[in-house]
Motif scaffolding. Structure first.
Motif, PDB file in Angstrom:
ATOM      1  N   UNK A  94       0.825  -1.211   0.000  1.00 26.27           N
ATOM      2  CA  UNK A  94       0.000   0.000   0.000  1.00 26.27           C
ATOM      3  C   UNK A  94       0.855   1.256   0.000  1.00 26.27           C
ATOM      4  N   UNK A  95       2.022   1.171   0.603  1.00 23.86           N
ATOM      5  CA  UNK A  95       2.845   2.371   0.737  1.00 23.86           C
ATOM      6  C   UNK A  95       3.903   2.496  -0.349  1.00 23.86           C
ATOM      7  N   UNK A  96       4.215   1.379  -0.988  1.00 25.88           N
ATOM      8  CA  UNK A  96       5.394   1.400  -1.849  1.00 25.88           C
ATOM      9  C   UNK A  96       5.215   2.331  -3.048  1.00 25.88           C
ATOM     10  N   UNK A  97       3.959   2.499  -3.476  1.00 27.97           N
ATOM     11  CA  UNK A  97       3.764   3.379  -4.625  1.00 27.97           C
ATOM     12  C   UNK A  97       4.031   4.838  -4.278  1.00 27.97           C
ATOM     13  N   UNK A  98       4.022   5.141  -2.999  1.00 28.04           N
ATOM     14  CA  UNK A  98       4.271   6.521  -2.584  1.00 28.04           C
ATOM     15  C   UNK A  98       5.734   6.764  -2.254  1.00 28.04           C
ATOM     16  N   UNK A  99       6.518   5.697  -2.201  1.00 28.38           N
ATOM     17  CA  UNK A  99       7.916   5.850  -1.787  1.00 28.38           C
ATOM     18  C   UNK A  99       8.756   6.319  -2.955  1.00 28.38           C
ATOM     19  N   UNK A 100       9.501   7.367  -2.725  1.00 28.97           N
ATOM     20  CA  UNK A 100      10.446   7.865  -3.722  1.00 28.97           C
ATOM     21  C   UNK A 100      11.828   7.867  -3.080  1.00 28.97           C
ATOM     22  N   UNK A 101      12.771   7.138  -3.676  1.00 29.26           N
ATOM     23  CA  UNK A 101      14.101   7.074  -3.058  1.00 29.26           C
ATOM     24  C   UNK A 101      14.682   8.453  -2.760  1.00 29.26           C
ATOM     25  N   UNK A 102      14.401   9.425  -3.608  1.00 30.90           N
ATOM     26  CA  UNK A 102      14.969  10.753  -3.393  1.00 30.90           C
ATOM     27  C   UNK A 102      14.525  11.346  -2.057  1.00 30.90           C
ATOM     28  N   UNK A 103      13.332  10.936  -1.599  1.00 32.35           N
ATOM     29  CA  UNK A 103      12.833  11.475  -0.335  1.00 32.35           C
ATOM     30  C   UNK A 103      13.677  11.020   0.851  1.00 32.35           C
ATOM     31  N   UNK A 104      14.469   9.972   0.648  1.00 33.33           N
ATOM     32  CA  UNK A 104      15.205   9.395   1.774  1.00 33.33           C
ATOM     33  C   UNK A 104      16.706   9.635   1.684  1.00 33.33           C
ATOM     34  N   UNK A 105      17.113  10.375   0.649  1.00 34.86           N
ATOM     35  CA  UNK A 105      18.542  10.618   0.501  1.00 34.86           C
ATOM     36  C   UNK A 105      19.100  11.388   1.684  1.00 34.86           C
ATOM     37  N   UNK A 106      18.295  12.264   2.242  1.00 30.94           N
ATOM     38  CA  UNK A 106      18.765  13.047   3.378  1.00 30.94           C
ATOM     39  C   UNK A 106      18.244  12.492   4.702  1.00 30.94           C
ATOM     40  N   UNK A 107      17.831  11.243   4.670  1.00 29.58           N
ATOM     41  CA  UNK A 107      17.419  10.620   5.930  1.00 29.58           C
ATOM     42  C   UNK A 107      16.038  11.007   6.394  1.00 29.58           C
ATOM     43  N   UNK A 108      15.070  11.059   5.514  1.00 30.44           N
ATOM     44  CA  UNK A 108      13.702  11.377   5.927  1.00 30.44           C
ATOM     45  C   UNK A 108      13.144  10.294   6.836  1.00 30.44           C
ATOM     46  N   UNK A 109      11.988  10.601   7.444  1.00 33.22           N
ATOM     47  CA  UNK A 109      11.372   9.632   8.342  1.00 33.22           C
ATOM     48  C   UNK A 109      11.017   8.357   7.590  1.00 33.22           C
ATOM     49  N   UNK A 110      11.118   7.249   8.280  1.00 31.19           N
ATOM     50  CA  UNK A 110      10.745   5.974   7.677  1.00 31.19           C
ATOM     51  C   UNK A 110       9.250   5.951   7.391  1.00 31.19           C
ATOM     52  N   UNK A 111       8.846   5.285   6.306  1.00 27.76           N
ATOM     53  CA  UNK A 111       7.409   5.046   6.123  1.00 27.76           C
ATOM     54  C   UNK A 111       6.874   4.272   7.322  1.00 27.76           C
ATOM     55  N   UNK A 112       5.603   4.470   7.632  1.00 26.03           N
ATOM     56  CA  UNK A 112       5.018   3.877   8.825  1.00 26.03           C
ATOM     57  C   UNK A 112       5.121   2.367   8.878  1.00 26.03           C
ATOM     58  N   UNK A 113       5.208   1.717   7.722  1.00 24.27           N
ATOM     59  CA  UNK A 113       5.234   0.255   7.715  1.00 24.27           C
ATOM     60  C   UNK A 113       6.485  -0.278   8.419  1.00 24.27           C
ATOM     61  N   UNK A 114       7.561   0.493   8.389  1.00 19.68           N
ATOM     62  CA  UNK A 114       8.774   0.027   9.068  1.00 19.68           C
ATOM     63  C   UNK A 114       8.577   0.060  10.587  1.00 19.68           C
ATOM     64  N   UNK A 115       7.921   1.092  11.052  1.00 19.44           N
ATOM     65  CA  UNK A 115       7.629   1.178  12.488  1.00 19.44           C
ATOM     66  C   UNK A 115       6.703   0.042  12.911  1.00 19.44           C
ATOM     67  N   UNK A 116       5.694  -0.213  12.071  1.00 19.81           N
ATOM     68  CA  UNK A 116       4.780  -1.309  12.374  1.00 19.81           C
ATOM     69  C   UNK A 116       5.537  -2.634  12.417  1.00 19.81           C
ATOM     70  N   UNK A 117       6.452  -2.817  11.480  1.00 11.89           N
ATOM     71  CA  UNK A 117       7.228  -4.056  11.457  1.00 11.89           C
ATOM     72  C   UNK A 117       8.028  -4.215  12.744  1.00 11.89           C
ATOM     73  N   UNK A 118       8.632  -3.131  13.199  1.00 12.49           N
ATOM     74  CA  UNK A 118       9.400  -3.190  14.448  1.00 12.49           C
ATOM     75  C   UNK A 118       8.496  -3.550  15.619  1.00 12.49           C
ATOM     76  N   UNK A 119       7.299  -2.992  15.621  1.00 14.46           N
ATOM     77  CA  UNK A 119       6.364  -3.277  16.718  1.00 14.46           C
ATOM     78  C   UNK A 119       5.891  -4.734  16.673  1.00 14.46           C
ATOM     79  N   UNK A 120       5.606  -5.232  15.465  1.00 12.83           N
ATOM     80  CA  UNK A 120       5.165  -6.627  15.355  1.00 12.83           C
ATOM     81  C   UNK A 120       6.292  -7.583  15.750  1.00 12.83           C
ATOM     82  N   UNK A 121       7.521  -7.178  15.455  1.00 14.77           N
ATOM     83  CA  UNK A 121       8.664  -7.982  15.889  1.00 14.77           C
ATOM     84  C   UNK A 121       8.761  -7.967  17.415  1.00 14.77           C
ATOM     85  N   UNK A 122       8.622  -6.789  17.995  1.00 14.25           N
ATOM     86  CA  UNK A 122       8.705  -6.684  19.459  1.00 14.25           C
ATOM     87  C   UNK A 122       7.576  -7.453  20.131  1.00 14.25           C
TER      88      UNK A 122
END
Lengths: 451, 321
Positions: free
Chosen positions: A243-271
């Motif tokens: 759902x989120x991948x279509x909105x992800x643009x690598x250029x947005x992360x070149x300067x270390x932008x916030x992670x898309x929410x799915x990464x946070x969710x993944x960390x929480x599901x792992x925890x």
């Protein structure tokens, strides 16, 4: 780290520690854990209500939210409704010009959906544009409201007779604006099996619209299969990523932008122990992070990257495409029951940048708990025969007592090279699909000028 | 006889507007008593037969219903600096819900006006100076409690059943003030301890108990060790002895893992001596408020040592040997 440095770090306000962010994160995690069956719906609602109440009695959020932000009395809500019986879909695909409420209109009847207790037609109408001069805003709003009310009244003036001379009541439900109206026509009583056709009398039309009841279903390939229960958490996270991948643009992360929410969710599901460091979905997530040239956030650093699935890449490759064909397909396909929900895909319409999917469902979950089209318990997607994948978002819906009519938007645009599209409903324990040949018919409201 | 869970608590009182006057609710020795109602049991019987209830008796009944309610631990205070305040807006919200028909009747769960420990129950007990309640005049606070009680009393005339009444009750009990919040938390923790009424069924409550332990050990141990409370976790311990506690460090971040009996919440944390003069108290040996004998950890990995502590002027401190 020097003693006490954590105090300084915690004292620095960041967006990540804001109350709203915390609420969103807890809500997302609770919804995810419910969707994958790790906790019950009652537990989810209890946890969220406790969390909101805890914030409120500590002065950290609006006290009015203490009871108002969540579904009320979740533990006594009606249980998941079940389908009332087998559904049958009959393609109709009839167009007629008419005059409704003093305005020229083109009407399109798409699919007839019948069960033992109901018969309903999908309905669309396009009215000719008004040539009136624009009045002042307040007067315009008043006129729009009055016109809307008048139109609702006018759309109740349908009636039907059948091939045996019987007569039927026809009730419109739906909505629209100045030009487009859509909804359904409920026909009562349910036509007996011996009836071959219905004639629907339409105000201002020169002839009734004939609805064949004995038309053979289109014969699209319909299938279903059980899903591996052990993979439910991976499927959930994959869906979130898609759902989120279509909105992800690598250029947005070149300067270390916030992670898309799915990464946070993944960390929480792992925890939470729902996923493990070896979970395949985390490997795919790590592959996306590598594609973004980013180091995974701390709890996920031990995940070994896999590969970004080809289907995800197809989403990215066609994310901005505007070469979709224009047309409509009266799908009229009843899917096998999935987790208590019985769905009929009524129509598929393609535009330059996306597709629209109309679905009628029985046994659908209460939208107050899940939303409708993007219910946590169900996901719609599609795959074409040239390797393309399509994800869905909700663009309109109506719901009553387990019955839902959904307008879903499929993106990206249909690939003009594709010949087939498999429309997929994925539940918790099973998925069902219908494969539709992409024989686009002219859209009734696009290529034929109104009279 | 083993030390009762409430042995290290002093008494607490709250004023309640009731029957046109101001009555006193008193907690002592594990029990909540409506002092202004000497024939409380008779009043409760009348209320059950359709007579009017009273704010005092409503609160006593609510105390009984929530004395094993894990929501108390989910919502209640975690530390002395974690202030839980029920505001007028929240009570308005309760009222709006009840008036709009969302309310439900509150069944009379137990026909007595005293709820709490079964031993040493004394109606109308009077004794030492009660702990101070929150700021605000007794009259103001009593008026608010009366308003809340009226709201909850309204539930008797509406229909339905469900959790909103429990939440309204709980807010009403929290509104009695911090001393009552901590004592109620102690009662709940005791109910889920190894010698509590739910000892046999607490497996299903382990996630909630772990959250309750973690949420209360974290601020205490963070002060004790000067570490980030986010790195502290605790789970319920069922073995013999006081439990276990270890500290590790990764990437410069300290992680504290503890296994503590649920009774730690009832007998150590709730009376307010989780950390005393730089040591972590891990077990109550015996107590007669305001004195207690405890086991204390000076540092992770140390053997616990026995200490005598004493409550004086609102604080626990190590008693002179």
């Amino acid at each position: 780290m020097s003693p006490g440095s954590w105090r300084q770090r915690r004292a620095e306000p960041t967006e990540a520690t804001s109350v709203d962010t915390g609420v969103q994160r807890i809500t997302g995690l609770a919804a995810a854990m419910t969707a994958i069956g790790a906790i019950s719906e009652a537990t989810q609602n209890q946890v969220l209500e406790d969390y909101q109440t805890s914030l409120a009695i500590r002065g950290m959020t609006d006290p009015n939210l203490i009871f108002g932000h969540l579904p009320w009395r979740p533990w006594v809500q009606s249980p998941h409704p079940h389908a009332s019986g087998p559904l049958r879909a009959t393609p109709v695909g009839v167009v007629a010009d008419s005059d409704i409420d003093g305005r020229s209109a083109r009407i399109y009847l798409g699919t007839l959906v019948t069960s033992a207790t109901s018969a309903r037609l999908t309905f669309r109408a396009r009215f000719e544009q008004s040539a009136e001069r624009s009045p002042a805003v307040s007067a315009q709003q008043h006129q729009v409201r009055a016109r809307h009310h008048s139109m609702l009244h006018a759309l109740q003036n349908f009636a039907a007779t059948d091939s045996l001379g019987g007569s039927y009541g026809v009730h419109f439900s739906g909505g629209g604006g100045s030009e487009d109206w859509r909804g359904r026509l409920d026909i009562s009583p349910v036509p007996p099996a011996a009836v071959r056709w219905l004639d629907l009398s339409v105000p201002g039309a020169t002839a009734p619209m004939r609805i064949p009841l004995d038309a053979a279903p289109p014969g699209h390939a319909v299938s279903s299969r059980p899903l591996d229960p052990a993979g439910i958490a991976d499927r959930y996270l994959d869906n979130c990523m898609v759902e989120q991948i279509q909105e992800i643009r690598p250029a947005d992360y070149e300067d270390g932008g916030d992670w898309p929410g799915v990464f946070e969710l993944a960390a929480d599901l792992l925890a939470a122990g729902v996923l493990t460091i070896q979970s395949p979905s985390l490997a795919r997530l790590a592959a996306v992070a590598r594609w973004l040239k980013r180091r995974l956030p701390d709890p996920l650093t031990g995940v070994e990257p896999g590969v970004v699935p080809a289907e995800w890449l197809s989403l990215l490759a066609r994310a901005a495409s505007t070469d979709g064909p224009t047309g409509v397909i009266p799908v009229a396909a009843a899917l096998p029951v999935v987790d208590g929900a019985h769905c009929v895909v009524t129509e598929l319409e393609s535009e330059a940048d996306s597709m629209a999917l109309q679905v009628h469902a029985q046994g659908w979950p209460d939208p107050h708990r899940y939303g409708v089209g993007r219910a946590e318990l169900f996901r719609w997607s599609a795959r074409d025969d040239v390797g393309g994948w399509y994800t869905s978002s909700e663009s309109g819906w109506s719901y009553s007592d387990g019955e839902a009519d959904m307008d879903l938007r499929l993106r990206p645009a249909a690939n003009p090279r594709a010949h087939e599209l498999r429309i997929i409903l994925t539940g918790r324990t099973a998925e069902a699909s219908v494969t539709v040949p992409l024989n686009w018919q002219p859209a009734p409201f696009r290529r034929v000028p109104l009279k | 006889m083993s030390t009762p869970w409430w042995a290290a608590f002093g008494p607490a009182e709250a004023a309640v507007s009731c029957g046109g006057g101001t009555h006193t609710l008193r907690w002592a020795d594990g029990s909540l008593i409506a002092i202004g109602h000497p024939d409380a049991e008779g009043e409760l019987v009348l209320a059950a037969l359709g007579g009017d209830s009273t704010p005092c008796l409503d609160l006593v009944r609510a105390w009984g219903r929530h004395s094993d309610d894990l929501s108390v631990l989910a919502l209640g205070p975690r530390s002395a600096s974690d202030r839980v305040t029920v505001t007028a807006e929240m009570l308005d919200e309760v009222q709006a819900r009840l008036v709009s028909g969302w309310a439900a009747p509150v069944p009379i769960a137990r026909s007595t006006a005293t709820f709490g420990a079964a031993t040493r129950r004394r109606s109308g007990w009077t004794g030492s100076t009660p702990m101070r309640l929150r700021t605000g005049s007794a009259r103001q606070m009593a008026a608010r409690r009366s308003a809340v009680s009226r709201l909850v009393s309204m539930q008797h005339v509406t229909s339905g059943a469900g959790g909103e009444d429990d939440r309204a009750d709980l807010l009403r009990l929290f509104d009695l003030g911090e001393p009552f919040q901590w004592r109620l938390a102690g009662a709940v923790a005791h109910a889920w301890s190894a010698d509590g009424e739910h000892a046999g069924t607490r497996d299903r409550a382990r996630p909630a108990l772990a959250a309750a332990l973690t949420g209360r050990l974290a601020p205490a141990a963070a002060d004790w060790l000067d570490v980030d409370p986010a790195g502290i976790e605790a789970v319920a311990y069922d073995g013999g002895g006081w439990g276990e506690l270890s500290v590790s460090s990764a990437s410069g971040v300290s992680h504290v893992r503890a296994r503590l009996p649920v009774s730690w919440l009832a007998t150590v944390w709730a009376p307010g001596f989780a950390v005393v003069e730089g040591v972590l108290i891990v077990r109550l040996l015996d107590a007669a408020w305001p004195s207690a004998r405890v086991l204390a950890l000076r540092a992770p990995g140390d053997e616990p040592v026995e200490l005598s502590i004493r409550h004086d002027k609102g604080h626990w401190s190590v008693a002179a040997s």
